[in-house]
Enzyme design. Sequence first.
Site, short mmCIF file in Angstrom:
data_model
loop_
_atom_site.label_atom_id
_atom_site.label_comp_id
_atom_site.label_asym_id
_atom_site.label_seq_id
_atom_site.Cartn_x
_atom_site.Cartn_y
_atom_site.Cartn_z
N ASN A 1 0.85 -1.19 0.00
CA ASN A 1 0.00 0.00 0.00
C ASN A 1 0.89 1.25 0.00
OD1 ASN A 1 -1.42 2.28 1.08
ND2 ASN A 1 -3.06 0.92 1.73
N ASP B 1 -0.11 4.50 -0.20
CA ASP B 1 -0.81 5.75 0.17
C ASP B 1 0.13 6.76 0.83
OD1 ASP B 1 -3.16 4.63 -0.67
OD2 ASP B 1 -3.92 4.20 1.34
N HIS B 2 1.02 6.26 1.70
CA HIS B 2 1.80 7.21 2.48
C HIS B 2 3.00 7.79 1.74
CE1 HIS B 2 -1.01 6.90 5.58
NE2 HIS B 2 -0.85 5.60 5.70
N ARG C 1 4.39 18.72 1.12
CA ARG C 1 5.01 19.88 0.47
C ARG C 1 4.17 20.43 -0.68
NH1 ARG C 1 10.51 21.32 1.38
NH2 ARG C 1 10.52 21.40 3.62
N HIS D 1 -5.62 3.69 -1.78
CA HIS D 1 -6.95 4.02 -1.25
C HIS D 1 -7.27 5.44 -1.72
CE1 HIS D 1 -9.67 4.31 2.60
NE2 HIS D 1 -10.31 4.64 1.49
N ARG E 1 -9.40 8.09 -1.16
CA ARG E 1 -10.38 8.48 -0.15
C ARG E 1 -11.29 9.61 -0.66
NH1 ARG E 1 -9.64 7.38 5.41
NH2 ARG E 1 -10.93 9.23 5.65
N ARG F 1 -7.00 12.68 0.98
CA ARG F 1 -5.92 13.15 1.86
C ARG F 1 -4.55 12.62 1.47
NH1 ARG F 1 -7.21 9.88 7.39
NH2 ARG F 1 -9.07 11.16 7.36
N HIS F 2 -4.50 11.53 0.71
CA HIS F 2 -3.18 11.08 0.21
C HIS F 2 -3.23 10.87 -1.31
CE1 HIS F 2 -5.14 7.36 1.37
NE2 HIS F 2 -4.84 7.48 2.65
N GLU G 1 -8.71 0.54 -3.07
CA GLU G 1 -9.63 0.60 -1.92
C GLU G 1 -10.52 1.81 -2.10
OE1 GLU G 1 -6.41 -1.17 1.30
OE2 GLU G 1 -7.27 0.84 1.58
N THR H 1 -7.15 6.45 10.26
CA THR H 1 -7.01 5.37 9.28
C THR H 1 -8.31 4.55 9.31
OG1 THR H 1 -5.66 3.47 8.63
CG2 THR H 1 -5.80 3.91 10.98
N THR H 2 -8.40 3.50 8.47
CA THR H 2 -9.63 2.70 8.43
C THR H 2 -9.73 1.91 9.74
OG1 THR H 2 -9.05 2.47 6.11
CG2 THR H 2 -10.97 1.25 6.86
N GLU I 1 -10.93 -9.13 3.01
CA GLU I 1 -9.69 -8.76 3.68
C GLU I 1 -10.04 -8.61 5.16
OE1 GLU I 1 -7.08 -5.92 1.88
OE2 GLU I 1 -6.34 -5.26 3.82
N HIS J 1 -3.92 -4.37 7.85
CA HIS J 1 -4.04 -3.24 8.76
C HIS J 1 -3.11 -3.35 9.96
CE1 HIS J 1 -5.42 0.37 10.65
NE2 HIS J 1 -5.91 0.68 9.47
N GLY J 2 -2.23 -2.37 10.04
CA GLY J 2 -1.33 -2.26 11.19
C GLY J 2 -0.22 -3.29 11.21
N GLY K 1 0.95 -1.25 4.52
CA GLY K 1 1.26 0.11 4.10
C GLY K 1 2.13 0.89 5.06
N HIS K 2 1.53 1.40 6.11
CA HIS K 2 2.19 2.40 6.94
C HIS K 2 3.55 1.95 7.48
CE1 HIS K 2 2.91 4.94 10.49
NE2 HIS K 2 2.42 5.88 9.71
N1 PXP Z 1 -6.00 -2.87 4.11
C1 PXP Z 1 -6.98 -1.96 4.11
C2 PXP Z 1 -8.32 -2.37 3.60
C3 PXP Z 1 -6.75 -0.64 4.55
O1 PXP Z 1 -7.75 0.26 4.55
C4 PXP Z 1 -5.44 -0.30 4.98
C5 PXP Z 1 -5.16 1.09 5.45
O2 PXP Z 1 -5.36 1.99 4.43
C6 PXP Z 1 -4.45 -1.28 4.92
C7 PXP Z 1 -4.75 -2.57 4.51
C8 PXP Z 1 -3.03 -0.99 5.28
O3 PXP Z 1 -2.92 -0.72 6.63
P1 PXP Z 1 -1.53 -0.18 7.19
O4 PXP Z 1 -1.25 1.11 6.49
O5 PXP Z 1 -1.81 -0.01 8.64
O6 PXP Z 1 -0.50 -1.23 6.89
#
Ligand code: PXP
Length: 240
Positions: free
Chosen positions: A7, A9-10, A18, A43, A45, A49-50, A70, A100-101, A151, A192-193, A214-215
């Site tokens: 992921n 996004d970040h 910036r 994602h 959104r 935001r990203h 997403e 976050t979600t 998921e 997630h996480g 992702g994060h």
């Molecule tokens: N899966 C889904 C469906 C999500 O919404 C997210 C967060 O955007 C992630 C995975 C990734 O989560 P993380 O950024 O905490 O790894």
Amino acid sequence: MKRLGVNIDHVATLRNARGETHPDPLFAAKLATFSGADSITIHLREDRRHINDVDAKKICSTKNFLVNLEISTDYKMIDIAIKLNPNCICLVPENRKEVTTEGGLNLKKNKNKLKNIISRFKRKKIRTSLFVNPSLKDIRISREIGTDCVEIHTGKFSNLVKSKKKFLTEFKKIAKCSKLANDLNIEAHAGHGLDFQSVKLLTKINEIKEFNIGHYLIGDSVFYSLPEVIKKFKRIINKK
Ligand code: PXP
């Protein structure tokens, strides 16, 4: 072989800090693929935001990698998602104030709406996924909705692991849900996480076929580089 969805996004979060063009999420998608990512998750959104619409268009129209988009269940977003035509769409809940979600979809309340959306995606031959809480009831409803994949939200499990608290009950919930999904012919994914430790624990669940991360992965890349971090996650996921 289990798959790693990266992921990105970040990368866009950093770029947006910036308001300029660097670092570029499309370049991140290409580099992640070159480094072993099995798919790229973004994602788009409602609050942008990203990832923004231009990123999503560029990333979804590049054919060198598989894209998992997403998106919320808002009808305007669904129309955008269909136009983007990614390989897979994962429906997620969205709430303006969340960082976050924070949880899975409310499947019981939105069953008919989700059924309609999923059949629209299927008509376009887009693979479908629902972001769900680790609940057996929700896996059964997912079957009725007709999704290809679920998921499973691993946020609670990841937090327990990170804070060195007892995680076995949550682990068992995820394992049972993955098994039930597999029995019902739904492919089980998890996300997630997740970090190195939590994903390693979850690799014990054979039925989980894909992890979306992702994060932590992007954060660790600041120190160790995107290719190295992806390679490390791949080694852990496939127990090499
Ligand atoms: N899966 C889904 C469906 C999500 O919404 C997210 C967060 O955007 C992630 C995975 C990734 O989560 P993380 O950024 O905490 O790894």
